[in-house]
Design a protein around this motif. Sequence first.
Motif, PDB file in Angstrom:
ATOM      1  N   SER A 170       0.849  -1.182   0.000  1.00  0.00           N
ATOM      2  CA  SER A 170       0.000   0.000   0.000  1.00  0.00           C
ATOM      3  C   SER A 170       0.884   1.231   0.000  1.00  0.00           C
ATOM      4  O   SER A 170       1.910   1.269   0.672  1.00  0.00           O
ATOM      5  CB  SER A 170      -0.920   0.013   1.223  1.00  0.00           C
ATOM      6  OG  SER A 170      -1.581   1.250   1.328  1.00  0.00           O
ATOM      7  N   PHE A 171       0.458   2.221  -0.787  1.00  0.00           N
ATOM      8  CA  PHE A 171       1.176   3.487  -0.824  1.00  0.00           C
ATOM      9  C   PHE A 171       0.307   4.590  -0.237  1.00  0.00           C
ATOM     10  O   PHE A 171       0.329   5.725  -0.694  1.00  0.00           O
ATOM     11  CB  PHE A 171       1.598   3.810  -2.261  1.00  0.00           C
ATOM     12  CG  PHE A 171       2.704   2.931  -2.768  1.00  0.00           C
ATOM     13  CD1 PHE A 171       4.023   3.263  -2.544  1.00  0.00           C
ATOM     14  CD2 PHE A 171       2.419   1.750  -3.436  1.00  0.00           C
ATOM     15  CE1 PHE A 171       5.054   2.440  -2.989  1.00  0.00           C
ATOM     16  CE2 PHE A 171       3.445   0.924  -3.886  1.00  0.00           C
ATOM     17  CZ  PHE A 171       4.760   1.266  -3.659  1.00  0.00           C
ATOM     18  N   GLY A 172      -0.455   4.226   0.780  1.00  0.00           N
ATOM     19  CA  GLY A 172      -1.395   5.155   1.371  1.00  0.00           C
ATOM     20  C   GLY A 172      -0.759   6.413   1.920  1.00  0.00           C
ATOM     21  O   GLY A 172      -1.270   7.517   1.715  1.00  0.00           O
ATOM     22  N   THR A 173       0.361   6.279   2.632  1.00  0.00           N
ATOM     23  CA  THR A 173       1.013   7.445   3.222  1.00  0.00           C
ATOM     24  C   THR A 173       1.500   8.397   2.135  1.00  0.00           C
ATOM     25  O   THR A 173       1.375   9.623   2.258  1.00  0.00           O
ATOM     26  CB  THR A 173       2.195   7.017   4.111  1.00  0.00           C
ATOM     27  OG1 THR A 173       1.735   6.071   5.079  1.00  0.00           O
ATOM     28  CG2 THR A 173       2.803   8.202   4.815  1.00  0.00           C
ATOM     29  N   PHE A 174       2.039   7.840   1.067  1.00  0.00           N
ATOM     30  CA  PHE A 174       2.485   8.659  -0.068  1.00  0.00           C
ATOM     31  C   PHE A 174       1.314   9.419  -0.683  1.00  0.00           C
ATOM     32  O   PHE A 174       1.384  10.634  -0.906  1.00  0.00           O
ATOM     33  CB  PHE A 174       3.156   7.758  -1.111  1.00  0.00           C
ATOM     34  CG  PHE A 174       3.381   8.435  -2.434  1.00  0.00           C
ATOM     35  CD1 PHE A 174       4.379   9.390  -2.577  1.00  0.00           C
ATOM     36  CD2 PHE A 174       2.595   8.109  -3.535  1.00  0.00           C
ATOM     37  CE1 PHE A 174       4.588  10.020  -3.803  1.00  0.00           C
ATOM     38  CE2 PHE A 174       2.796   8.730  -4.757  1.00  0.00           C
ATOM     39  CZ  PHE A 174       3.794   9.684  -4.887  1.00  0.00           C
ATOM     40  N   PHE A 175       0.215   8.710  -0.969  1.00  0.00           N
ATOM     41  CA  PHE A 175      -0.948   9.360  -1.572  1.00  0.00           C
ATOM     42  C   PHE A 175      -1.549  10.410  -0.644  1.00  0.00           C
ATOM     43  O   PHE A 175      -2.073  11.434  -1.102  1.00  0.00           O
ATOM     44  CB  PHE A 175      -2.003   8.317  -1.933  1.00  0.00           C
ATOM     45  CG  PHE A 175      -1.639   7.448  -3.101  1.00  0.00           C
ATOM     46  CD1 PHE A 175      -1.246   8.009  -4.306  1.00  0.00           C
ATOM     47  CD2 PHE A 175      -1.686   6.065  -3.005  1.00  0.00           C
ATOM     48  CE1 PHE A 175      -0.897   7.225  -5.389  1.00  0.00           C
ATOM     49  CE2 PHE A 175      -1.342   5.267  -4.082  1.00  0.00           C
ATOM     50  CZ  PHE A 175      -0.949   5.834  -5.277  1.00  0.00           C
ATOM     51  N   VAL A 226     -11.991  14.799   6.154  1.00  0.00           N
ATOM     52  CA  VAL A 226     -12.783  13.608   5.816  1.00  0.00           C
ATOM     53  C   VAL A 226     -11.879  12.389   5.748  1.00  0.00           C
ATOM     54  O   VAL A 226     -12.204  11.312   6.265  1.00  0.00           O
ATOM     55  CB  VAL A 226     -13.537  13.806   4.486  1.00  0.00           C
ATOM     56  CG1 VAL A 226     -14.012  12.471   3.915  1.00  0.00           C
ATOM     57  CG2 VAL A 226     -14.736  14.727   4.697  1.00  0.00           C
ATOM     58  N   MET A 227     -10.702  12.578   5.135  1.00  0.00           N
ATOM     59  CA  MET A 227      -9.771  11.460   5.042  1.00  0.00           C
ATOM     60  C   MET A 227      -9.175  11.124   6.401  1.00  0.00           C
ATOM     61  O   MET A 227      -9.086   9.947   6.783  1.00  0.00           O
ATOM     62  CB  MET A 227      -8.640  11.817   4.065  1.00  0.00           C
ATOM     63  CG  MET A 227      -7.730  10.655   3.721  1.00  0.00           C
ATOM     64  SD  MET A 227      -8.644   9.365   2.861  1.00  0.00           S
ATOM     65  CE  MET A 227      -7.913   7.921   3.571  1.00  0.00           C
ATOM     66  N   GLU A 244     -13.757   5.260  -0.690  1.00  0.00           N
ATOM     67  CA  GLU A 244     -12.932   4.477   0.232  1.00  0.00           C
ATOM     68  C   GLU A 244     -13.134   2.988   0.027  1.00  0.00           C
ATOM     69  O   GLU A 244     -12.190   2.194   0.077  1.00  0.00           O
ATOM     70  CB  GLU A 244     -13.276   4.867   1.676  1.00  0.00           C
ATOM     71  CG  GLU A 244     -12.316   4.335   2.731  1.00  0.00           C
ATOM     72  CD  GLU A 244     -12.592   2.902   3.141  1.00  0.00           C
ATOM     73  OE1 GLU A 244     -11.646   2.201   3.551  1.00  0.00           O
ATOM     74  OE2 GLU A 244     -13.767   2.477   3.039  1.00  0.00           O
ATOM     75  N   ALA A 245     -14.375   2.581  -0.243  1.00  0.00           N
ATOM     76  CA  ALA A 245     -14.682   1.160  -0.385  1.00  0.00           C
ATOM     77  C   ALA A 245     -14.090   0.567  -1.660  1.00  0.00           C
ATOM     78  O   ALA A 245     -13.647  -0.581  -1.673  1.00  0.00           O
ATOM     79  CB  ALA A 245     -16.193   0.949  -0.361  1.00  0.00           C
ATOM     80  N   ASN A 269      -6.418   7.321  -0.155  1.00  0.00           N
ATOM     81  CA  ASN A 269      -5.824   8.476   0.502  1.00  0.00           C
ATOM     82  C   ASN A 269      -5.673   9.659  -0.447  1.00  0.00           C
ATOM     83  O   ASN A 269      -5.419  10.774  -0.005  1.00  0.00           O
ATOM     84  CB  ASN A 269      -4.451   8.109   1.082  1.00  0.00           C
ATOM     85  CG  ASN A 269      -4.569   7.285   2.342  1.00  0.00           C
ATOM     86  OD1 ASN A 269      -4.570   7.801   3.447  1.00  0.00           O
ATOM     87  ND2 ASN A 269      -4.708   5.977   2.172  1.00  0.00           N
ATOM     88  N   LEU A 270      -5.831   9.408  -1.739  1.00  0.00           N
ATOM     89  CA  LEU A 270      -5.842  10.473  -2.737  1.00  0.00           C
ATOM     90  C   LEU A 270      -7.259  10.740  -3.237  1.00  0.00           C
ATOM     91  O   LEU A 270      -7.705  11.883  -3.309  1.00  0.00           O
ATOM     92  CB  LEU A 270      -4.933  10.106  -3.910  1.00  0.00           C
ATOM     93  CG  LEU A 270      -4.876  11.101  -5.074  1.00  0.00           C
ATOM     94  CD1 LEU A 270      -4.297  12.436  -4.604  1.00  0.00           C
ATOM     95  CD2 LEU A 270      -4.031  10.537  -6.218  1.00  0.00           C
ATOM     96  N   THR A 271      -7.995   9.672  -3.571  1.00  0.00           N
ATOM     97  CA  THR A 271      -9.323   9.848  -4.155  1.00  0.00           C
ATOM     98  C   THR A 271     -10.334  10.410  -3.155  1.00  0.00           C
ATOM     99  O   THR A 271     -11.171  11.237  -3.522  1.00  0.00           O
ATOM    100  CB  THR A 271      -9.856   8.515  -4.716  1.00  0.00           C
ATOM    101  OG1 THR A 271      -9.912   7.537  -3.655  1.00  0.00           O
ATOM    102  CG2 THR A 271      -8.955   7.987  -5.819  1.00  0.00           C
TER     103      THR A 271
END
Length: 244
Positions: A109-114, A141-142, A213-214, A222-224
């Motif tokens: 996952s690249f969540g932190t980057f996004f 929201v995120m 998110e789903a 984390n971007l969308t």
Amino acid sequence: MLVSIGGSLLYSIPWLESIPPLWWQIGIVALGLGAIVLSAETLHRRAATSSELTRKIVHIGTGNVILIAWWLQIPAWVGISASVIASAIALLSYYIPLLPGINSVGRNSFGTFFYAVSIGVLIAWFWTLRQFQYAAIGVLVMAWGDGLAGLIGQKFGRHPYQLWGMTKSWEGSLTMALISYAVSSLVLLSVQGNVWQAWLVPVAIGFVATALEAFSKFGIDNLTVPVGSAALAFYLSQLLSLGS
């Protein structure tokens, strides 16, 4: 004695007054971010806190910094530069254990980057328009919606469902929708006052943020989610004549 005048911080001590307000702004934001990351890493290393909980602490805590940036009227270039630096550190930390409590090496996952990228995108977009509230909506929201949805889903999720090979829970998704609505309405109410649009627009934000998110994989939510939520809030507010 510390006083606040128009978002700039001034000190009565002569040598402090010589420091430009911009450096105080940068210092306050940097101090806040550093305290959050340091606290999370300390908990992870000394209190045996799980990596997932540590990530959520940072996830939620750093999101609130957008409110400080808004309050202090941090220049857009500062926020964008911080986003670029944070994005680079996040990418590097996936391969080198710089912050093991936040990113696991090799984690799929690249969540932190996004997340870092999304903050830079929102600041570049809405700081230019001086519509700071929409950047705040997207980030909060995120931060709160996704952050609490993950924690609630893991701890209390008893009704799972699957999308694209990902397992979610209805409890987590409901939390995402409710928190997204709550933070969006609070921001709009604080800026626009108690008007019907400030109660209606967050309903759409809650549904869309939950759907994004789903359906998102590899941490791209984390971007969308922040960009999608902010864009929806902005355009709906303009359509319903709520924007200022």
